[in-house]
Design an enzyme around this catalytic site. Sequence first.
Site, PDB file in Angstrom:
ATOM      1  N   LYS A  74      62.653 111.869 -50.061  1.00 20.24           N
ATOM      2  CA  LYS A  74      63.726 111.875 -51.084  1.00 20.24           C
ATOM      3  C   LYS A  74      64.610 112.935 -51.122  1.00 20.24           C
ATOM      4  O   LYS A  74      65.842 112.696 -51.441  1.00 20.24           O
ATOM      5  CB  LYS A  74      62.846 111.858 -52.804  1.00 20.24           C
ATOM      6  CG  LYS A  74      62.278 110.604 -52.998  1.00 20.24           C
ATOM      7  CD  LYS A  74      62.274 110.615 -54.540  1.00 20.24           C
ATOM      8  CE  LYS A  74      60.709 110.533 -54.870  1.00 20.24           C
ATOM      9  NZ  LYS A  74      60.293 111.656 -55.121  1.00 20.24           N
TER      10      LYS A  74
ATOM     11  N   LYS B  17      57.916 123.128 -46.598  1.00 19.84           N
ATOM     12  CA  LYS B  17      59.193 123.387 -47.453  1.00 19.84           C
ATOM     13  C   LYS B  17      59.359 124.623 -47.455  1.00 19.84           C
ATOM     14  O   LYS B  17      60.762 125.194 -47.432  1.00 19.84           O
ATOM     15  CB  LYS B  17      58.647 122.869 -48.743  1.00 19.84           C
ATOM     16  CG  LYS B  17      58.466 121.100 -48.885  1.00 19.84           C
ATOM     17  CD  LYS B  17      58.891 120.399 -49.876  1.00 19.84           C
ATOM     18  CE  LYS B  17      58.949 118.942 -49.853  1.00 19.84           C
ATOM     19  NZ  LYS B  17      59.179 118.198 -50.980  1.00 19.84           N
TER      20      LYS B  17
ATOM     21  N   LYS C 120      58.790 112.128 -42.119  1.00 16.89           N
ATOM     22  CA  LYS C 120      58.533 111.077 -42.916  1.00 16.89           C
ATOM     23  C   LYS C 120      59.804 110.641 -43.777  1.00 16.89           C
ATOM     24  O   LYS C 120      60.821 111.600 -43.905  1.00 16.89           O
ATOM     25  CB  LYS C 120      57.342 111.505 -44.031  1.00 16.89           C
ATOM     26  CG  LYS C 120      57.555 112.509 -44.894  1.00 16.89           C
ATOM     27  CD  LYS C 120      56.600 112.463 -46.027  1.00 16.89           C
ATOM     28  CE  LYS C 120      57.093 113.372 -47.241  1.00 16.89           C
ATOM     29  NZ  LYS C 120      56.884 112.863 -48.476  1.00 16.89           N
TER      30      LYS C 120
HETATM   31  P1  ATP Z   1      60.083 114.636 -51.509  1.00 17.34           P
HETATM   32  O1  ATP Z   1      60.854 114.172 -50.255  1.00 17.34           O
HETATM   33  O2  ATP Z   1      61.305 115.228 -52.535  1.00 17.34           O
HETATM   34  O3  ATP Z   1      58.877 115.460 -51.463  1.00 17.34           O
HETATM   35  P2  ATP Z   1      58.810 112.287 -51.515  1.00 17.34           P
HETATM   36  O4  ATP Z   1      59.758 111.231 -51.164  1.00 17.34           O
HETATM   37  O5  ATP Z   1      57.767 112.656 -50.535  1.00 17.34           O
HETATM   38  O6  ATP Z   1      59.583 113.382 -52.249  1.00 17.34           O
HETATM   39  P3  ATP Z   1      57.010 112.167 -53.810  1.00 17.34           P
HETATM   40  O7  ATP Z   1      57.610 112.316 -55.199  1.00 17.34           O
HETATM   41  O8  ATP Z   1      56.866 113.288 -53.315  1.00 17.34           O
HETATM   42  O9  ATP Z   1      58.120 111.560 -52.731  1.00 17.34           O
HETATM   43  O10 ATP Z   1      56.048 110.963 -53.600  1.00 17.34           O
HETATM   44  C1  ATP Z   1      55.675 110.236 -54.313  1.00 17.34           C
HETATM   45  C2  ATP Z   1      54.637 109.264 -53.629  1.00 17.34           C
HETATM   46  O11 ATP Z   1      55.171 108.560 -52.400  1.00 17.34           O
HETATM   47  C3  ATP Z   1      53.406 109.913 -53.014  1.00 17.34           C
HETATM   48  O12 ATP Z   1      51.863 109.345 -53.381  1.00 17.34           O
HETATM   49  C4  ATP Z   1      53.694 110.090 -51.662  1.00 17.34           C
HETATM   50  O13 ATP Z   1      52.388 110.209 -51.065  1.00 17.34           O
HETATM   51  C5  ATP Z   1      54.553 108.906 -51.306  1.00 17.34           C
HETATM   52  N1  ATP Z   1      55.301 109.049 -50.094  1.00 17.34           N
HETATM   53  C6  ATP Z   1      56.468 109.697 -49.992  1.00 17.34           C
HETATM   54  N2  ATP Z   1      57.079 109.623 -48.934  1.00 17.34           N
HETATM   55  C7  ATP Z   1      56.355 108.528 -47.996  1.00 17.34           C
HETATM   56  C8  ATP Z   1      56.579 108.227 -46.989  1.00 17.34           C
HETATM   57  N3  ATP Z   1      57.471 108.429 -46.181  1.00 17.34           N
HETATM   58  N4  ATP Z   1      55.719 107.146 -46.461  1.00 17.34           N
HETATM   59  C9  ATP Z   1      54.734 106.874 -47.204  1.00 17.34           C
HETATM   60  N5  ATP Z   1      54.608 107.410 -48.631  1.00 17.34           N
HETATM   61  C10 ATP Z   1      55.358 108.286 -49.078  1.00 17.34           C
END
Ligand code: ATP
Length: 326
Positions: free
Chosen positions: A195, A111, A192
Amino acid sequence: MTRVFSGIKPSGSVHLGNYLGALRNWAAMQDGADTVYCVVDLHALTVPQDPAELRASTLSLAQMLIAIGIDPERSTLFIQSHVSEHTECAWLMECTASFGELRRMTQFKDKSEKAKFVSGGLFTYPALQASDIILYDTDQVPVGEDQRQHIELTRDLAERFNNRYGQTFVVPEAVVPAAGARVMDLQNPENKMSKSEDSPQGSVSLLDDPAAIEKKFKRAVTDSDNEVHYDPATKPGVSNLLSILGAATGQSPTEAATGIERYGDLKVATAQAVIELLRPVQARYHELAADPAETSRLLAVGADKARTIARATLDRAHQNLGLLAP
Ligand code: ATP
Ligand code: LTN
């Protein structure tokens, strides 16, 4: 009883990766464990947020958690900033973590390389995350694969604190699902699904309507050799579709490939499975979204329950550290 804790940031719309990697497990773990789930709004502040959007997405995320099956009667569901013990404990964890340890976190490296402005909070973020977890005497933390390193750090910090000051914190472990632990972006299957990355076509929101879901899967990036089989290293796009189809239908990715010969069929089958998986979640979400006052009431009850547990843990830490009692 086993204590379970996990958190999710209100940083954009909840996607299929969040659901398959983490949230589905959160709901399942309510049977047989004492579950505590948190919308970690303070974690979203590592990058600048629009105040109105943050407020709306925090409430909507809490409603989504209830819609996917988190029952506020059985689980403790609350908003991180409502329980100030989290930031208090974060200071203790920042003083327990080393600079080198925090610098080695891959999420920070990724990041910070991409960001124009790198806040101090982005660097110390894992110390706040460790606090979230240890305040609840947590045994298990259901997360996606990308969070393993943060949970390892949490374990190290809890152990180090206990070694220095005497038994204070429970040392937690990560629980990562066998299927769906790392859902990739449909347009960039090397990254991955996320969000906050700007990839609307590559990410399936839990609130996308069936037509949008179908369109995103039909346009998903695959490869040119036209063979449906699971091999993430050489076939990241196709393997991602097989992982999603498998996770949505309770099969391994290899099992999911059985009987599917063409990429077009794989895309349609995956889209259909996801549409069916999300249908009941969406219906429930729209009901809850119509009554924000009820959600706020439930969250206030959750914050009270959470604060009682967190305060007791923090008092114990203060005592063991030698902070003079007030
Ligand atoms: P950001 O992109 O803003 O970092 P994020 O999509 O990674 O957000 P988080 O709020 O950080 O979402 O994560 C919430 C949960 O979802 C965590 O347990 C994380 O491991 C899981 N997670 C996030 N992205 C993935 C993915 N692509 N596949 C599986 N699990 C995920
Ligand atoms: N850092 C996590 C979100 C998070 C979390 C937590 C997960 C904050 N606190 C405590 C589990 C337990 C992320 O980026 N997904």
